[in-house]
Motif scaffolding. Structure first.
Motif, PDB file in Angstrom:
ATOM      1  N   THR A  16     -30.357 -16.356  -0.078  1.00  0.00           N
ATOM      2  CA  THR A  16     -31.256 -16.630  -0.851  1.00  0.00           C
ATOM      3  C   THR A  16     -32.505 -15.658  -1.020  1.00  0.00           C
ATOM      4  O   THR A  16     -32.692 -14.891  -2.158  1.00  0.00           O
ATOM      5  N   MET A  17     -32.819 -15.103   0.164  1.00  0.00           N
ATOM      6  CA  MET A  17     -33.840 -13.886   0.168  1.00  0.00           C
ATOM      7  C   MET A  17     -33.216 -12.725  -0.402  1.00  0.00           C
ATOM      8  O   MET A  17     -33.868 -12.109  -1.028  1.00  0.00           O
ATOM      9  N   SER A  18     -31.814 -12.464  -0.310  1.00  0.00           N
ATOM     10  CA  SER A  18     -31.196 -11.122  -0.847  1.00  0.00           C
ATOM     11  C   SER A  18     -31.283 -11.307  -2.437  1.00  0.00           C
ATOM     12  O   SER A  18     -31.429 -10.318  -2.806  1.00  0.00           O
ATOM     13  N   VAL A  36     -42.414 -16.261   1.956  1.00  0.00           N
ATOM     14  CA  VAL A  36     -41.749 -17.912   2.517  1.00  0.00           C
ATOM     15  C   VAL A  36     -40.744 -17.770   3.291  1.00  0.00           C
ATOM     16  O   VAL A  36     -40.223 -18.552   4.365  1.00  0.00           O
ATOM     17  N   VAL A  37     -39.707 -16.914   2.731  1.00  0.00           N
ATOM     18  CA  VAL A  37     -38.366 -16.775   3.782  1.00  0.00           C
ATOM     19  C   VAL A  37     -38.559 -16.071   4.987  1.00  0.00           C
ATOM     20  O   VAL A  37     -38.039 -16.502   6.006  1.00  0.00           O
ATOM     21  N   ALA A  38     -39.555 -15.257   4.910  1.00  0.00           N
ATOM     22  CA  ALA A  38     -39.905 -14.456   6.571  1.00  0.00           C
ATOM     23  C   ALA A  38     -40.564 -15.630   7.385  1.00  0.00           C
ATOM     24  O   ALA A  38     -40.163 -15.726   8.613  1.00  0.00           O
ATOM     25  N   ASP A  39     -41.375 -16.788   6.784  1.00  0.00           N
ATOM     26  CA  ASP A  39     -41.751 -17.954   7.468  1.00  0.00           C
ATOM     27  C   ASP A  39     -40.654 -18.344   8.085  1.00  0.00           C
ATOM     28  O   ASP A  39     -40.699 -19.011   9.277  1.00  0.00           O
ATOM     29  N   GLU A  40     -39.760 -18.925   7.212  1.00  0.00           N
ATOM     30  CA  GLU A  40     -38.638 -19.710   7.709  1.00  0.00           C
ATOM     31  C   GLU A  40     -37.899 -19.042   8.798  1.00  0.00           C
ATOM     32  O   GLU A  40     -37.422 -19.781   9.798  1.00  0.00           O
ATOM     33  N   ILE A  41     -37.546 -17.634   8.477  1.00  0.00           N
ATOM     34  CA  ILE A  41     -36.803 -16.932   9.762  1.00  0.00           C
ATOM     35  C   ILE A  41     -37.513 -17.240  10.939  1.00  0.00           C
ATOM     36  O   ILE A  41     -37.149 -17.314  12.121  1.00  0.00           O
ATOM     37  N   ARG A  42     -39.239 -16.854  10.877  1.00  0.00           N
ATOM     38  CA  ARG A  42     -39.703 -16.899  11.982  1.00  0.00           C
ATOM     39  C   ARG A  42     -39.794 -18.407  12.890  1.00  0.00           C
ATOM     40  O   ARG A  42     -39.667 -18.462  13.975  1.00  0.00           O
ATOM     41  N   LYS A  43     -39.898 -19.183  11.912  1.00  0.00           N
ATOM     42  CA  LYS A  43     -39.788 -20.896  12.509  1.00  0.00           C
ATOM     43  C   LYS A  43     -38.388 -20.929  13.109  1.00  0.00           C
ATOM     44  O   LYS A  43     -38.151 -21.590  14.131  1.00  0.00           O
ATOM     45  N   LEU A  44     -37.314 -20.523  12.611  1.00  0.00           N
ATOM     46  CA  LEU A  44     -35.997 -20.470  13.163  1.00  0.00           C
ATOM     47  C   LEU A  44     -35.792 -19.658  14.247  1.00  0.00           C
ATOM     48  O   LEU A  44     -35.356 -20.089  15.563  1.00  0.00           O
ATOM     49  N   ALA A  45     -36.523 -18.538  14.591  1.00  0.00           N
ATOM     50  CA  ALA A  45     -36.532 -17.850  15.883  1.00  0.00           C
ATOM     51  C   ALA A  45     -37.334 -18.398  16.837  1.00  0.00           C
ATOM     52  O   ALA A  45     -37.025 -18.781  18.055  1.00  0.00           O
TER      53      ALA A  45
END
Length: 606
Positions: free
Chosen positions: A575-577, A445-454
């Motif tokens: 949060t991911m950390s 979920v966090v990876a998806d959020e980072i991808r959306k941010l990118a």
């Protein structure tokens, strides 16, 4: 002390047998008693019907009210009842009537008693009163309901065990007395009592014999059950031997239980083997997951540093946008001043044209008007020089804005590169989360959020790049217009200088005044046209400046959004950390649990 199921079963079985035996005995005795009672009741009813043939209700009513022992009907009825009593062998055969006609009372008097000879113990004389409370409810029920009633076995202190049948004597719809036949049932009661005791003794002996058989059977049953129990205890104890099997001798329920136990042990043995293999795989997966989690923590740390770099670049971009905005505002103010000067210039040109026309119309006032024109042109020359200097300043500031726009483009390229790297990082993180399986769902979920941010950063970078291109084009237009305005100011200065020379020549020679006036008028027309062109160019430059200001404001807002996105991404990475730390702890717990379960499984002998 805890009582075992064997003792409980024995006690319950003994009590159940005894209770059932006693119950069956009592029911049998009761049935015998009811049968005997019914037999005596039928005998009594038969006797009553035979005796009732001689009872005439009308004569009996008169006998009750007025009769004596000397009455012929009394003697007749007595002899018949006495003879019938001897024939039937009953104990008592008599008639009674309620005292004062009260059928609910207990005081009754004898009318005709055929139970025995006169003056014998069994005989009751005419009119003798007796309290029939010991007779029970049966006489009253007979009179009240006017039907035959049997008392069943009844013990009376004076008469012993008897069974009585009552028949109502009814005259004119009213019960005036009853005919009763008593049988002696003492022997029957004794027989029933003795039979009851005998049956109880037999039942108890049968119950004891049954209990002995049950005890033997239960011992055998629980011995077989104990074998299953001991086998189960052996599995649950430290031995944990899954190779042991129970013997099966037949197809009884206990043999089926032993067979089910053997089947369960075989399944448990197979399950232990399967769990042992699964534990090995779980241990390997736990080590792999731990290594991948460590790598994820490293990637998150790198991503966090990249986000912090993006945040720093966005902050620089925001500061640069504010500086460009301030410069554009200065350009806007300069354009406003230039616009005012051009308006003043246009007014001056119009005034000059009017003056030239007046010179042509009236030569007599030419010298005065020329002096005024000379003064006005001196003012115009000064203002033109000032406007030229401001135009030069405007051109230099526009060049500065162009250079800053180029810097914005370079910064936007850096942002685009960072967004691309972030997107690549998000893709790698999603791949790692997919490898992690269920444990990596939160990380996915966090990876998806980072991808959306990118992706949002890339879109914003594209929008910023387009905005910078638009600003560059607008600035290029401003530069061209500024150069044209400078050329116009230069041309205007030269023309005004020439006009000043002409005015001096007019002052030197009035003879050439008309020609000079016409030339000045022509030059003023040209100047007016140039002024209009400058005015139009100034308006265009003003509009472009406002458009540039709006674009820079949008760039500034975009920078603010990038800063906010950077902050949000930083929080998500934090949060991911935390999630990664929790996954690491859970991985360690899984490894410890796998080792513990493996030790437990290895303790079983399969």
């Amino acid at each position: 002390m805890k009582i075992g199921y064997k003792i409980r079963f024995l006690v319950i079985s003994f009590f159940a047998l005894i209770i059932s035996t006693v119950t069956i005995t009592l029911v049998g005795v009761k049935i015998t008693e009811n049968t005997s009672t019914e037999a005596f009741a039928q005998r009594g009813i038969s006797a009553i019907y035979r005796a009732n043939v001689w009872i005439e209700p009308e004569k009996f009513d008169a006998l009750v009210k007025y009769g004596t022992e000397e009455d012929e009907y009394y003697k007749f009825l007595y002899s018949k009842l006495f003879d019938l009593k001897k024939q039937l062998g009953c104990k008592y055969l008599y008639t009674m009537a309620p005292v004062n006609g009260d059928i609910e009372g207990n005081e009754f008097k004898y009318i005709v008693d055929g139970s025995g000879p006169f003056f014998s113990e069994e005989f009751s004389s005419f009119g003798s009163v007796e309290n029939i409370e010991s007779y029970g409810k049966y006489p009253h029920e007979c009179l009240r309901e006017q039907k035959i009633v049997s008392s069943g076995l009844l013990e009376q202190d004076e008469w012993g065990w008897t069974q009585t049948v009552y028949y109502p004597i009814v005259y004119q719809g009213k019960s005036i007395g009853f005919l009763a036949c008593d049988y002696d049932v003492a022997a029957l009661e004794k027989m029933i009592s003795e039979g009851r005791l005998l049956l109880l003794g037999i039942s108890l002996c049968a119950a004891l014999f049954s209990c002995a058989l049950i005890f033997i059977f239960i011992n055998i049953f629980f011995k077989r059950m104990n074998n299953v129990t001991q086998a189960m205890i052996g599995i649950s104890s430290g031995a944990r031997d899954l190779t042991q099997r129970l013997k099966i001798n037949g197809k009884t329920e206990l043999d089926m239980l032993s067979f089910a136990y053997n089947e369960m042990i075989e399944q448990l043995q197979a399950m232990v083997r399967q769990i042992s293999g699964s534990i090995d795989k779980l241990s390997k997966n736990s080590f792999t997951l731990s290594a991948q989690n460590d790598e994820s923590v490293t990637l998150i740390s790198n991503a966090k540093k990249s986000i912090e770099d993006i945040y720093s670049k966005a902050d620089d971009q925001n500061a640069l946008s504010e500086a460009v905005t301030d410069g554009i505002h200065e350009v806007e103010n300069a354009v406003k001043i230039l616009d005012e000067k051009i308006i003043q210039e246009s007014n001056a040109v119009q005034q000059s044209s009017s003056a030239i026309e007046q010179i042509s119309a009236n030569i007599s006032v030419a010298d005065t008007n020329i002096s005024k024109i000379a003064n006005e042109y001196e003012i115009i020359v000064n203002e033109t020089e000032a406007g030229k200097e401001k135009q030069t300043n405007l051109t230099s500031k526009v060049d500065l804005i162009a250079a800053q726009a180029h810097q914005l483009d370079e910064a936007n390229k850096v942002i685009s590169s960072i967004a691309s790297q972030t997107n690549l990082l998000a893709m790698n993180a999603a791949i790692e989360a997919a490898h992690a399986g269920a444990a990596g769902k939160g990380f996915s979920v966090v990876a998806d959020e980072i991808r959306k941010l990118a992706e949002n950063s890339a879109k914003q970078s594209t929008a910023v790049k387009k905005l910078i291109n638009d600003i560059s084009k607008a600035i290029s237009g401003i530069v061209n217009v500024s150069k044209e305005s400078a050329a116009s100011f230069s041309s205007l200065g030269d023309k005004i200088k020439d006009m000043d020379d002409l005015l001096h020549e007019v002052q030197a020679g009035m003879k050439q005044q008309n020609e000079g006036a016409h030339e000045v008028l022509n030059m003023m027309n040209i100047l007016f046209q140039a002024t209009e062109e400058i005015k139009a160019s100034s308006k265009t430059m003003k509009d472009n400046t406002l458009h540039t200001v709006n674009r820079i404001e949008e760039l500034k807002h975009s920078s603010v959004r990038i800063l906010e996105s950077g902050t949000s991404a930083n929080e998500h990475l934090g949060t991911m950390s935390d999630f990664a730390s929790q996954i690491a702890a859970q991985s360690k717990q899984n490894m410890d649990l796998a080792v513990s379960v493996n030790n437990l499984i290895m303790s079983y002998k399969v």
